[in-house]
Design an enzyme around this catalytic site. Structure first.
Site, PDB file in Angstrom:
ATOM      1  N   ASP A  44     -23.576  22.687 -30.211  1.00 12.59           N
ATOM      2  CA  ASP A  44     -24.039  23.695 -29.257  1.00 12.59           C
ATOM      3  C   ASP A  44     -24.902  24.738 -29.957  1.00 12.59           C
ATOM      4  OD1 ASP A  44     -22.704  22.480 -27.166  1.00 12.59           O
ATOM      5  OD2 ASP A  44     -20.911  23.727 -27.366  1.00 12.59           O
ATOM      6  N   ARG A  45     -25.664  25.469 -29.164  1.00 12.99           N
ATOM      7  CA  ARG A  45     -26.594  26.453 -29.705  1.00 12.99           C
ATOM      8  C   ARG A  45     -25.907  27.469 -30.629  1.00 12.99           C
ATOM      9  NH1 ARG A  45     -31.591  28.333 -27.990  1.00 12.99           N
ATOM     10  NH2 ARG A  45     -31.461  26.996 -26.151  1.00 12.99           N
TER      11      ARG A  45
END
Length: 294
Positions: free
Chosen positions: A38-39
């Site tokens: 994820d970011r």
């Protein structure tokens, strides 16, 4: 240029942002990563380049280890700190032994509800696209396995832990489930992947160190090293043509020392990897699974 780059991803960038940056340094024929981060997650992101992409199926199912920080008393729509806050409550300080016991209950095979904000596809569209438009989709579930989960530190309201799990485990969902079990709610505050199968933290190179094409060459791991855990089979030069035409070759050594279906890396006489094969103990042959062009 065939092999893997073991990237240490920074927060604030997607996994595909890493690919975009590397593509600016070299015109790869093929490039792809294993295991989306994820970011806001950091840590190990294995990136296969050129012929390395062919061996991803032999690496993607490895166990993963994460160091995570949960924030107690807060829940969000994305199940992590980047999302919209849904609930926020004052929480008392918990006994460390209680927290460790609660965590241990997740060890083993568990069923997780896939986060609405995830790349899991329904009708060929990622779930997050439905979520962003406010479209409700029937909750998706999957079985995963937690091999180990340990409490590392607790400084209220933050809880640090280490998790070793199977492919596809959502640590965000684990935070949400743990908070619900505790009764106060929780969200994922930070996450770092420290191991992905055979790829370990000491192999990783921070993405910011890749400034030029030469850096790609300097940090590239060969396929021979990446698949170092596999038994190797040296193929006689005369037999290489059989592999190239998809034909089996004789099983090396005593067939009783092999397991049926065992995967082996195939090397030429110079020590370069030319393929990945699978042992067939019934026919006493090795059948090609992936052919590597060198």
């Amino acid at each position: 240029m065939n092999g893997f780059l073991v990237i240490d991803k920074n927060t604030g960038m997607t996994s595909y942002d890493v690919i975009r940056r590397l593509k600016k340094l070299h015109p790869f024929k093929k490039i792809g990563y294993i295991g989306t981060l994820d970011r806001n997650a950091t840590g190990i992101l294995p990136v296969a380049v050129n012929e390395g992409v062919k061996v991803i199926p032999f690496l993607e199912n490895g166990e993963k280890t994460y160091k995570a920080r949960f924030l107690l008393g807060v829940t969000t729509d994305t199940l992590d700190i980047e999302g919209k806050v849904l609930t926020e409550v004052e929480t008392r300080e918990y006994d460390t032994a209680l927290l460790a016991d609660k965590l241990s209950r997740f060890k083993g095979k568990i069923t997780q509800q896939i986060p609405a904000y995830s790349s899991k596809k329904v009708n060929r569209k990622p779930l997050y696209k439905f979520a962003r438009k406010g479209i409700e989709v029937e909750p998706q579930q999957k079985e995963v396995e937690i091999f180990d989960i340990r409490l590392l530190d607790y400084a209220h309201p933050y809880l640090d832990l280490e998790v070793t799990c199977s492919k596809g485990t959502y640590i965000r969902a684990l935070a949400q489930e743990f908070g619900a079990d505790l009764g106060c709610g929780a969200t994922l505050f930070s996450l770092k992947r420290t191991r992905h199968g055979e790829f370990t933290e000491d192999m990783a190179v921070n993405i910011e160190l890749f400034k030029a094409e030469q850096d790609v060459l300097n940090y590239l791991m060969s396929l021979e090293k990446v698949l170092g855990y596999l038994r190797e089979t040296v193929v006689e030069t005369a037999l290489e043509k059989f592999l190239k035409h998809g034909m089996p070759i004789p099983l090396a050594g005593n067939s009783k020392e092999w397991k049926n279906g065992e995967i082996t890396k195939l090397l030429n006489k110079k020590g370069s990897m030319i393929g990945v094969g699978m042992a067939d103990t019934f026919t006493k042959t090795i059948k090609i699974r992936r052919l590597i062009n060198i």
